[in-house]
Design an enzyme around this catalytic site. Structure first.
Site, PDB file in Angstrom:
ATOM      1  N   ASP A 231       0.868  -1.184   0.000  1.00 20.07           N
ATOM      2  CA  ASP A 231       0.000   0.000   0.000  1.00 20.07           C
ATOM      3  C   ASP A 231       0.907   1.237   0.000  1.00 20.07           C
ATOM      4  O   ASP A 231       2.005   1.184  -0.537  1.00 20.07           O
ATOM      5  CB  ASP A 231      -0.952  -0.026   1.197  1.00 20.07           C
ATOM      6  CG  ASP A 231      -2.268   0.702   0.911  1.00 20.07           C
ATOM      7  OD1 ASP A 231      -2.212   1.884   0.564  1.00 20.07           O
ATOM      8  OD2 ASP A 231      -3.342   0.094   1.050  1.00 20.07           O
ATOM      9  N   HIS A 254       2.137   2.129  -3.190  1.00 22.25           N
ATOM     10  CA  HIS A 254       1.179   3.048  -3.800  1.00 22.25           C
ATOM     11  C   HIS A 254       1.651   4.493  -3.748  1.00 22.25           C
ATOM     12  O   HIS A 254       0.865   5.402  -4.010  1.00 22.25           O
ATOM     13  CB  HIS A 254      -0.185   2.922  -3.117  1.00 22.25           C
ATOM     14  CG  HIS A 254      -0.843   1.589  -3.324  1.00 22.25           C
ATOM     15  ND1 HIS A 254      -2.088   1.281  -2.814  1.00 22.25           N
ATOM     16  CD2 HIS A 254      -0.432   0.478  -3.997  1.00 22.25           C
ATOM     17  CE1 HIS A 254      -2.407   0.028  -3.153  1.00 22.25           C
ATOM     18  NE2 HIS A 254      -1.412  -0.468  -3.864  1.00 22.25           N
TER      19      HIS A 254
END
Length: 408
Positions: A231, A254
């Site tokens: 993430d 991310h």
């Protein structure tokens, strides 16, 4: 002769007094092995760690006491080291701390929120070449995001590997944190935090495994670290000011994100965020700001400078229409004001056609966006990238590729 005898007696007395003082002096180092820890990675050593912490935290000595974790493998149940302490304390982590394996084992201990927590501690130095292993795979395998077929048996929440709660004057360096069930490092309600020379790792597909998440915390310095997770490498929540991130390599992951913010209609307050000298390698996003349409308040005084993107999706993006579910966020009449954001000295390659994307709120425009010396090209040779803007105002200086679409 008489004077010599007197001198000899004085020396013996001084030596005896010195021995008494040394023997009576409180210990400065508190080794978990002295408290009954086994260090075989199987037997639960939590009690020994808590006893060592209690003595370290409550030590009244000249100088600062140190809890020592030697180069062994220690199995711990979810463990909280509570303050306040009598002085600043050191946590010398040279060995490995290993979490329970899988949700069923975690549930036996009655705590599925975190693995290691420092609670209400002021003045903490965690250093060494040690490891914190969250044993996250069992949790990833029942993630509702990745395994919707499990229906009632899947989960959306999993433990954090390392959590700092309501603590201040925190310093952590040269630690490896890997395979957390969810967030690797959480700063919650803290102040004055310095994190450096960290190695934070989990597989690219591991769900919701942010590297560092900052929430309701001020004055944070993150430096010289490698973060590759499933993430955000660093995610910045609400109630944040004065965050400096420098010389961080992010990937996989991310990107470095402010948000998502405003999901429940709260008034957002984020300011003075600076990301400098960072590398994004193969990340889904790069420098990202994301808010829900329901949010209000302000994100201001943000800087992304001296950034290198390598095959990055969405290198520069402000997304004020972020939504956790397709078609799940109806239009509103409010928005978070994004103001005074600088993107400077940025170059590299984008795997997205849109390398610069300012998708600002239709209700509250982005203002004060500044672009300075940006050169982004496509990861695919011969392909062009572009900029897109929605209700975004600012100015561009120097070389800007792709061409700026900001309104003045």
């Amino acid at each position: 002769m008489e004077s010599f005898a007197i001198l000899r007696i004085m020396v013996l007395v001084l030596a005896t007094l010195t021995w008494i003082i040394v023997e009576a002096a409180p210990a400065k180092y508190f080794n978990v092995m002295d408290y009954g820890a086994i260090g075989d990675g199987v037997i639960d050593d939590s009690v020994a760690f808590l006893r060592a912490w209690n003595d370290t935290c409550n030590a009244e000595i000249a100088g600062e006491p140190t809890l020592v974790v030697p180069r062994k493998q220690f199995f711990l149940r979810p463990t909280t080291f509570r303050g306040p302490c009598k002085s600043k304390v050191h946590f010398a982590l040279f060995g490995g701390l290993f979490a329970p394996v899988g949700p069923e084992e975690w549930k036996k201990f009655g705590d599925t929120v975190k693995f290691i927590e420092f609670d209400y501690v002021t003045g903490l130095y965690i250093r060494g070449a040690g490891l914190i292993d969250g044993h996250g795979k069992g949790w990833w395998d029942i993630s509702c995001r990745d395994h919707p077929e499990l229906k009632g048996r899947c989960g959306t929440v999993a433990p954090t590997a390392l959590r700092f709660h309501q603590s201040s004057d925190i310093h952590m360096s040269h630690i490896t944190i890997r395979d957390s069930p969810q967030i690797h490092v959480l700063l919650l309600g803290c102040n004055d935090v310095e994190l450096g020379d960290l190695n934070i790792r989990s597989p690219e597909g591991s769900p919701n495994t942010d590297g560092i998440h900052i929430q309701a915390t001020n004055n944070v310095f993150i430096n010289n670290s490698f973060i590759g997770v499933g993430d955000d490498c660093v995610s910045i929540g609400d109630g944040i000011s004065n965050v400096n991130i420098t010389y961080v390599t992010c990937g996989p992951g991310h990107g470095i994100s402010i948000g998502s913010l405003g999901k429940d209609g709260e008034v957002v307050n984020v300011s003075n965020i600076h990301v400098r000298h960072a590398i994004f390698n193969g990340t889904q996003n790069g420098a990202r700001i994301k808010t829900y349409q329901t949010g209000r308040g302000e994100i201001r005084d943000v800087e992304f400078s001296d950034i290198k993107f390598i095959d990055t999706g969405n290198p520069i993006i402000i997304d004020q229409y972020y939504c956790g579910a397709p078609n799940g966020c109806p239009p509103t009449k409010v928005g978070v004001h994004v103001n005074n954001v600088l993107y400077s000295e940025i170059y590299g390659t984008s795997k997205a056609d849109v390398a610069i994307n300012f998708n600002c709120s239709g209700n509250v425009a982005c203002t004060g966006i500044q672009l300075e010396n940006i050169e982004l090209t496509s990861s695919t040779p011969g392909k062009q990238v572009k900029s897109t803007c929605n209700n975004a105002f600012g100015e561009a200086k120097g070389t800007i590729e792709p061409k700026s679409c900001l309104k003045t």
